[in-house]
Design a protein around this motif. Structure first.
Motif, PDB file in Angstrom:
ATOM      1  N   ASP A 130      34.982  41.137  43.732  1.00  0.00           N
ATOM      2  CA  ASP A 130      35.278  41.548  42.357  1.00  0.00           C
ATOM      3  C   ASP A 130      34.094  41.211  41.436  1.00  0.00           C
ATOM      4  OD1 ASP A 130      36.663  42.561  40.233  1.00  0.00           O
ATOM      5  OD2 ASP A 130      38.019  40.861  39.999  1.00  0.00           O
ATOM      6  N   HIS A 310      30.831  32.967  40.031  1.00  0.00           N
ATOM      7  CA  HIS A 310      31.388  32.080  41.041  1.00  0.00           C
ATOM      8  C   HIS A 310      30.259  31.628  41.955  1.00  0.00           C
ATOM      9  CE1 HIS A 310      35.351  33.216  39.673  1.00  0.00           C
ATOM     10  NE2 HIS A 310      35.163  34.479  39.975  1.00  0.00           N
ATOM     11  N   ARG A 335      34.401  33.276  46.286  1.00  0.00           N
ATOM     12  CA  ARG A 335      35.450  33.820  45.426  1.00  0.00           C
ATOM     13  C   ARG A 335      36.542  34.468  46.255  1.00  0.00           C
ATOM     14  NH1 ARG A 335      37.949  37.963  44.549  1.00  0.00           N
ATOM     15  NH2 ARG A 335      39.232  38.153  42.692  1.00  0.00           N
ATOM     16  N   ASN A 375      36.475  29.007  44.275  1.00  0.00           N
ATOM     17  CA  ASN A 375      37.372  29.695  43.360  1.00  0.00           C
ATOM     18  C   ASN A 375      38.406  30.554  44.099  1.00  0.00           C
ATOM     19  OD1 ASN A 375      38.011  31.011  40.604  1.00  0.00           O
ATOM     20  ND2 ASN A 375      37.561  32.754  41.925  1.00  0.00           N
ATOM     21  N   GLU A 376      39.667  30.294  43.815  1.00  0.00           N
ATOM     22  CA  GLU A 376      40.791  31.077  44.360  1.00  0.00           C
ATOM     23  C   GLU A 376      40.703  31.292  45.861  1.00  0.00           C
ATOM     24  OE1 GLU A 376      41.704  34.642  42.182  1.00  0.00           O
ATOM     25  OE2 GLU A 376      42.338  33.507  40.427  1.00  0.00           O
ATOM     26  N   ASN A 426      43.876  29.399  37.402  1.00  0.00           N
ATOM     27  CA  ASN A 426      43.595  30.716  36.821  1.00  0.00           C
ATOM     28  C   ASN A 426      44.926  31.417  36.556  1.00  0.00           C
ATOM     29  OD1 ASN A 426      40.919  30.108  37.318  1.00  0.00           O
ATOM     30  ND2 ASN A 426      40.729  31.450  39.105  1.00  0.00           N
ATOM     31  N   TYR A 428      47.128  34.581  34.258  1.00  0.00           N
ATOM     32  CA  TYR A 428      46.996  35.797  33.447  1.00  0.00           C
ATOM     33  C   TYR A 428      48.345  36.244  32.870  1.00  0.00           C
ATOM     34  CZ  TYR A 428      42.194  36.238  35.084  1.00  0.00           C
ATOM     35  OH  TYR A 428      40.855  36.026  35.311  1.00  0.00           O
ATOM     36  N   TYR A 432      48.765  40.303  34.263  1.00  0.00           N
ATOM     37  CA  TYR A 432      49.242  40.624  35.613  1.00  0.00           C
ATOM     38  C   TYR A 432      50.759  40.467  35.723  1.00  0.00           C
ATOM     39  CZ  TYR A 432      44.445  40.813  37.394  1.00  0.00           C
ATOM     40  OH  TYR A 432      43.137  41.161  37.618  1.00  0.00           O
ATOM     41  N   GLU A 462      40.916  30.340  33.958  1.00  0.00           N
ATOM     42  CA  GLU A 462      40.752  31.766  33.640  1.00  0.00           C
ATOM     43  C   GLU A 462      42.016  32.221  32.939  1.00  0.00           C
ATOM     44  OE1 GLU A 462      39.718  34.252  36.999  1.00  0.00           O
ATOM     45  OE2 GLU A 462      38.256  32.790  37.731  1.00  0.00           O
ATOM     46  N   TRP A 508      38.669  34.560  30.678  1.00  0.00           N
ATOM     47  CA  TRP A 508      38.089  35.506  31.630  1.00  0.00           C
ATOM     48  C   TRP A 508      37.957  36.829  30.911  1.00  0.00           C
ATOM     49  CZ3 TRP A 508      35.759  34.972  36.212  1.00  0.00           C
ATOM     50  CH2 TRP A 508      35.319  36.177  36.799  1.00  0.00           C
ATOM     51  N   ARG A 523      40.005  48.746  39.142  1.00  0.00           N
ATOM     52  CA  ARG A 523      38.886  48.409  38.252  1.00  0.00           C
ATOM     53  C   ARG A 523      38.251  49.689  37.698  1.00  0.00           C
ATOM     54  NH1 ARG A 523      41.086  44.210  38.384  1.00  0.00           N
ATOM     55  NH2 ARG A 523      40.409  42.260  39.353  1.00  0.00           N
ATOM     56  N   ASN A 528      34.784  45.153  36.252  1.00  0.00           N
ATOM     57  CA  ASN A 528      35.828  44.252  35.786  1.00  0.00           C
ATOM     58  C   ASN A 528      35.717  44.258  34.259  1.00  0.00           C
ATOM     59  OD1 ASN A 528      37.286  41.916  34.888  1.00  0.00           O
ATOM     60  ND2 ASN A 528      37.333  41.245  37.016  1.00  0.00           N
ATOM     61  N   LYS A 530      37.397  42.906  31.810  1.00  0.00           N
ATOM     62  CA  LYS A 530      38.068  41.882  30.989  1.00  0.00           C
ATOM     63  C   LYS A 530      37.096  41.181  30.040  1.00  0.00           C
ATOM     64  CE  LYS A 530      41.683  41.259  34.423  1.00  0.00           C
ATOM     65  NZ  LYS A 530      40.996  41.730  35.646  1.00  0.00           N
TER      66      LYS A 530
HETATM   67  C1  ADA Z   1      40.492  35.945  39.435  1.00  0.00           C
HETATM   68  C2  ADA Z   1      39.059  35.682  39.870  1.00  0.00           C
HETATM   69  C3  ADA Z   1      38.033  36.451  39.087  1.00  0.00           C
HETATM   70  C4  ADA Z   1      38.538  37.841  38.730  1.00  0.00           C
HETATM   71  C5  ADA Z   1      39.837  37.745  37.955  1.00  0.00           C
HETATM   72  C6  ADA Z   1      40.454  39.093  37.596  1.00  0.00           C
HETATM   73  O1  ADA Z   1      41.119  34.970  38.768  1.00  0.00           O
HETATM   74  O2  ADA Z   1      38.746  34.325  39.893  1.00  0.00           O
HETATM   75  O3  ADA Z   1      36.864  36.526  39.840  1.00  0.00           O
HETATM   76  O4  ADA Z   1      38.717  38.560  39.887  1.00  0.00           O
HETATM   77  O5  ADA Z   1      40.787  37.092  38.747  1.00  0.00           O
HETATM   78  O6  ADA Z   1      39.817  39.841  36.875  1.00  0.00           O
HETATM   79  O7  ADA Z   1      41.558  39.380  38.046  1.00  0.00           O
END
Ligand code: ADA
Length: 553
Positions: A130, A310, A335, A375-376, A426, A428, A432, A462, A508, A523, A528, A530
């Motif tokens: 990502d 990351h 990641r 990360n994750e 993290n 959302y 999400y 995040e 994020w 995407r 991405n 965001k």
């Molecule tokens: C995750 C991840 C990010 C990005 C984000 C997203 O938390 O760590 O790299 O992918 O989600 O945009 O969903």
């Protein structure tokens, strides 16, 4: 310049002139040479936008003697040749490596660098993801002239004792001589200084000297007052200064106590953004002026921290953070790896090597207050959790002066909360899934407390929502509209800032970034989206909202 400071006054260093020839011999590439500037990402050449293969760079240098080539970042696997002789191989695009060429006759020599950005079976960390995994010589290259001994490391670790500070210094020399040498070494670290006399540097070996020095009258580094001090090591051979290494450091301490984060003994709330190292058409080779612009925009947002998601960042970016008072959470490369991906036979070796290089190369930056990893990745299985523990342990062994953490998925079943110093999740809400942020954060705190995170600071590492730049819905309802992104972020951040159990929140993300094409379906634009700003740093509506909320606290 590979740094924003002078690193040598004595050692002769130069940067090869910036235009190199490049061939891209694999499928879809350009087998004939073209001219490109270094550093740059291969993909910034219009004909190589989607190229995945070897990029072969060549440069003729007039040089001789004993040379040290330092590559700030070659993505992703590197092979370095001088006149067809292999000097070095390196895996990992986000950390520097060096190689020596000894006793080269003076004259013209051809430096060839093969940068391979293919995903391959040998690679556990470099996978379609990502974010976009670029290729090329993406960070500066320097060439140094060495004598019979040189300084390989100068580490300065600040230690706080009440209102007083100490500087722990460690300097390492390496011999390039076949005979033992007697050396004197001087080190200065701010107001503190020490000299070692008549030390023996063994033939072809190393010598490490350490001392803990009082540093009276110094000012602490903080986002409000980013005081910086010079550090310098000089080695003397037969009464003559023979080599040096200069760096910059600061006196600061981030400590966890009673569920809070304390900076230099005072509670601090983290307001941050996540930032990928990428800028529009330049990929991961972000020009220096764009780095500075990012640091200034992030400070303008009211942030006190940036997370280098990351992977480790260009040290020039860290220099700017040091100087502008922006704290940094720097993390190793990885990641979203599943357990199956973590079971790759080279996963641990590649992960730990990246962490080692990151800490060795960046430890003097006072802006770095937290080390992160994985990360994750999978923290729910026994095996996955064991990998996390290995990383935390390695980070602590390398540098016990900073807390360690890992941004984990927002879900039940995580097993690593007891092992890290700061719990980072993290989350959302509103993007999400539909939960209201305040309740969701309370649930995260409860879950953390029940699973080993009790008494530890909690960061939302995040949080955010997507907004396609320029897509507007006057009613503010449509997902992906700038209005909806702004509304979600405002709700998320107001709740986070009012949440008593939280030590900080990191949005994020700062800017939109390209992603691997395999992510296209979730995407739009293959990006991405965001970001608070788009890939050219043009603010979306969310920018002003975040600025308003962050600045109000
Ligand atoms: C995750 C991840 C990010 C990005 C984000 C997203 O938390 O760590 O790299 O992918 O989600 O945009 O969903």
């Amino acid at each position: 310049m590979d740094r924003c400071i002078t690193t040598h006054r004595l050692r002769k260093t130069c940067e090869p002139t910036p235009v190199w020839t490049l061939t891209a011999p694999d499928e879809g590439g350009m087998p004939f040479p073209v001219q490109v500037t270094v550093p740059s990402a291969v993909e910034s050449h219009p004909a190589l936008k989607r190229y995945r293969g070897r990029a072969v760079y060549e440069k003729t240098l007039a040089c001789g003697g004993t040379l040290r080539f330092v590559f700030g970042g070659v993505s992703f696997r590197a092979r370095v040749y001088l006149d067809d002789a292999l000097l070095a191989e390196h895996y990992g695009g986000y950390t520097a490596f060096d190689c020596l060429a000894r006793d080269i006759p003076f004259g013209e020599h051809v430096l060839r660098v093969e940068a391979d950005n293919r995903f391959g079976e040998d690679s556990a960390l470099h996978v379609p993801n990502d974010y976009y995994a670029y290729g090329g010589i993406t960070r500066p290259v320097t060439v140094e002239q060495l004598g019979s001994a040189y300084i390989t490391a100068l580490n300065v670790t600040p230690r706080r004792q009440g209102r007083m500070w100490r500087a722990e210094v460690e300097v390492t020399l390496r011999s390039l001589s076949e005979e033992a040498q007697t050396v004197d070494v001087d080190v200065k670290a701010g107001p503190a200084a020490i000299s070692w006399k008549h030390r023996t540097l063994p033939a072809g070996g190393e010598l490490t000297l350490t001392a803990s020095l009082a540093a009276p009258g110094v000012h602490a580094w903080s986002p409000e007052h980013p005081h910086l001090y010079a550090a310098e090591a000089v080695v003397w051979l037969e009464g003559e200064p023979a080599d040096d290494l200069c760096d910059r450091f600061g006196f600061r301490e981030l400590r966890c106590e009673g569920g809070r984060l304390l900076l230099n003994g005072e509670p601090i709330f983290i307001k941050g953004v996540n930032r990928h190292e990428e800028y529009a058409d330049f990929g991961c080779a972000v020009p220096l002026e764009a780095m500075m612009r990012d640091v200034q925009m992030i400070r303008d947002l009211g942030c006190n921290l940036v997370r280098t998601c990351h992977y480790p960042n260009d040290p020039r970016f860290l220099d700017l953070c040091d100087q502008c008072g922006l704290m940094v959470w720097e993390e190793g490369h990885a990641r979203g790896l599943s357990l199956a991906q973590m079971q790759h036979p080279r996963f641990m070796e590649q992960t730990l090597e990246c962490l080692r290089e990151m800490v060795a190369q960046h430890r003097n930056h006072p802006s770095i207050v937290l080390w992160g990893c994985l990360n994750e990745c999978d923290d729910a299985s026994d095996e996955g959790a064991a990998y996390f523990r290995r990383c935390f342990q390695t980070l602590r062994e390398l540098d016990g002066s900073r807390p360690v953490t890992a941004a984990i998925l927002d879900r039940e079943g995580g097993q690593v909360l007891a092992d890290e110093d700061v719990v980072s999740v993290n989350a959302y809400p509103g993007w999400y899934h539909g939960a209201a942020t305040a309740q969701h954060l309370e649930a995260i705190r409860r879950r953390a407390d029940e699973h080993g995170g009790e008494g530890k600071p909690l960061l939302i590492s995040e949080i955010g929502a997507g907004g396609i730049p320029g897509f507007h819905d006057p009613l503010g309802q449509a997902k992906w509209s700038e209005e909806r992104q702004e509304a979600i972020l405002r709700e998320q951040l107001c709740a986070a800032l009012a949440c008593p159990g939280l030590s900080g929140v990191i949005v994020w993300q700062f800017a939109d970034v390209h992603v691997d094409e395999s992510w296209f379906s979730s995407r739009p634009r293959c990006m991405n989206n965001k970001g608070l700003v788009d890939e050219y740093r043009r603010p979306k509506l969310a920018y002003a909202a975040v600025r308003e909320v962050f600045r109000a606290r």
